[in-house]
Structure formats: structure tokens, C-alpha cells
Write a protein that holds these residues in place. Structure first.
Motif, PDB file in Angstrom:
ATOM      1  N   GLY A 162      53.133 -22.173 -15.821  1.00 12.53           N
ATOM      2  CA  GLY A 162      53.175 -22.913 -16.366  1.00 12.53           C
ATOM      3  C   GLY A 162      52.509 -24.838 -15.459  1.00 12.53           C
ATOM      4  O   GLY A 162      52.657 -25.717 -16.536  1.00 12.53           O
ATOM      5  N   HIS A 163      52.809 -24.484 -14.684  1.00 11.25           N
ATOM      6  CA  HIS A 163      52.607 -26.475 -13.995  1.00 11.25           C
ATOM      7  C   HIS A 163      51.240 -25.850 -13.079  1.00 11.25           C
ATOM      8  O   HIS A 163      50.177 -27.166 -12.470  1.00 11.25           O
ATOM      9  N   LYS A 164      51.298 -25.061 -12.121  1.00 10.49           N
ATOM     10  CA  LYS A 164      50.219 -24.511 -10.998  1.00 10.49           C
ATOM     11  C   LYS A 164      49.685 -23.381 -11.592  1.00 10.49           C
ATOM     12  O   LYS A 164      50.510 -22.573 -12.091  1.00 10.49           O
ATOM     13  N   VAL A 165      47.985 -23.466 -11.905  1.00  8.85           N
ATOM     14  CA  VAL A 165      47.498 -22.223 -11.702  1.00  8.85           C
ATOM     15  C   VAL A 165      46.728 -21.333 -10.454  1.00  8.85           C
ATOM     16  O   VAL A 165      46.133 -22.545  -9.388  1.00  8.85           O
ATOM     17  N   THR A 166      46.790 -20.343 -10.366  1.00 13.22           N
ATOM     18  CA  THR A 166      46.490 -19.894  -8.744  1.00 13.22           C
ATOM     19  C   THR A 166      45.574 -18.437  -9.508  1.00 13.22           C
ATOM     20  O   THR A 166      45.945 -17.826 -10.068  1.00 13.22           O
ATOM     21  N   LEU A 167      44.145 -18.736  -8.866  1.00 15.87           N
ATOM     22  CA  LEU A 167      43.163 -18.553  -9.365  1.00 15.87           C
ATOM     23  C   LEU A 167      42.277 -17.650  -7.802  1.00 15.87           C
ATOM     24  O   LEU A 167      42.266 -18.505  -7.282  1.00 15.87           O
ATOM     25  N   VAL A 168      41.760 -15.994  -8.500  1.00 13.24           N
ATOM     26  CA  VAL A 168      40.499 -16.006  -7.633  1.00 13.24           C
ATOM     27  C   VAL A 168      38.545 -15.588  -8.104  1.00 13.24           C
ATOM     28  O   VAL A 168      38.750 -15.134  -9.117  1.00 13.24           O
TER      29      VAL A 168
ATOM     30  N   ARG B 282      42.725 -19.452  -5.849  1.00 15.41           N
ATOM     31  CA  ARG B 282      42.745 -21.447  -5.392  1.00 15.41           C
ATOM     32  C   ARG B 282      43.917 -21.806  -6.302  1.00 15.41           C
ATOM     33  O   ARG B 282      43.824 -21.101  -7.263  1.00 15.41           O
ATOM     34  N   THR B 283      44.467 -22.998  -6.019  1.00 16.32           N
ATOM     35  CA  THR B 283      45.776 -23.406  -6.710  1.00 16.32           C
ATOM     36  C   THR B 283      44.588 -24.712  -7.704  1.00 16.32           C
ATOM     37  O   THR B 283      44.457 -25.217  -6.989  1.00 16.32           O
ATOM     38  N   VAL B 284      44.911 -24.910  -8.576  1.00 16.06           N
ATOM     39  CA  VAL B 284      45.474 -25.929  -9.557  1.00 16.06           C
ATOM     40  C   VAL B 284      45.989 -26.520 -10.737  1.00 16.06           C
ATOM     41  O   VAL B 284      46.514 -25.671 -10.611  1.00 16.06           O
ATOM     42  N   SER B 285      46.303 -27.882 -11.217  1.00 14.71           N
ATOM     43  CA  SER B 285      46.753 -28.102 -12.592  1.00 14.71           C
ATOM     44  C   SER B 285      46.511 -27.311 -13.249  1.00 14.71           C
ATOM     45  O   SER B 285      45.859 -27.074 -13.262  1.00 14.71           O
ATOM     46  N   PHE B 286      48.063 -27.120 -14.412  1.00 13.47           N
ATOM     47  CA  PHE B 286      47.765 -25.660 -15.510  1.00 13.47           C
ATOM     48  C   PHE B 286      46.906 -26.957 -16.222  1.00 13.47           C
ATOM     49  O   PHE B 286      45.782 -26.647 -16.533  1.00 13.47           O
TER      50      PHE B 286
END
Length: 91
Positions: free
Chosen positions: A18-24, A34-38
Motif C-alpha cells: 500500500g506504500h511501496k510496490v516491488t515488481l520484477v 525494483r521497489t517504487v512508491s505506490f
């Protein structure tokens, strides 16, 4: 969740608190998370109609050939295990 951005890069979300999103993101060579803000995630990425199980198969076969960071490997393996459990419970 399978997402894409304006550059037509495809990625799988492995964590969203809900605050940070980790995606590949899919790319040539070794995959990494890669982690980015929501808010940045919502601005840059949108969900696709691409099936998660098919995307996982593609990403995992890419990892077997080219490798991935430990975080990406664990996140995708967790999703694959959860996906198998959910599908198995339907039958």
C-alpha cells in the motif's frame, strides 16, 4: 498481478503493502526486483489482461536460463506456490 508501462515493459508485482510496490520487470539478462512508491507505481504501470500463471511460467523459464536476484527468485517462487495452491483448491 501482471502490469505493463508506456515503454511496453511487462512486470510481475511480487509485493504491495500500500506504500511501496516491488515488481520484477522482464528484461534481457538477469532479472532483478525494483521497489517504487505506490503513487509512482499507479502513475507508471497499469494492469494487463495477461494471465498470471502464463506470465509466471515465462518469467521462471527466463530465470532458469539467465538468472535473477535472490529477491526476484523468492518473490516469483512465492507467487507460483500460491498460484498452484489456489488453482488446486478449485478442483
Amino acid at each position: 498481478m501482471v502490469v505493463t508501462n508506456l515503454q511496453r515493459s511487462t512486470a510481475i508485482v511480487i509485493r504491495n503493502d500500500g506504500h511501496k510496490v516491488t515488481l520484477v520487470p522482464m528484461k534481457s539478462g538477469k532479472l532483478s526486483a525494483r521497489t517504487v512508491s505506490f503513487s509512482e507505481f499507479r502513475d507508471e504501470w497499469c494492469e494487463t489482461g495477461y494471465g498470471l500463471s502464463l506470465a509466471l511460467t515465462t518469467f521462471l523459464s527466463h530465470i532458469m536460463k539467465w538468472g535473477a536476484s535472490l529477491e526476484a527468485q523468492k518473490g516469483l517462487a512465492r507467487l507460483a506456490a500460491r498460484d498452484r495452491f489456489v488453482v488446486a483448491s478449485l478442483f
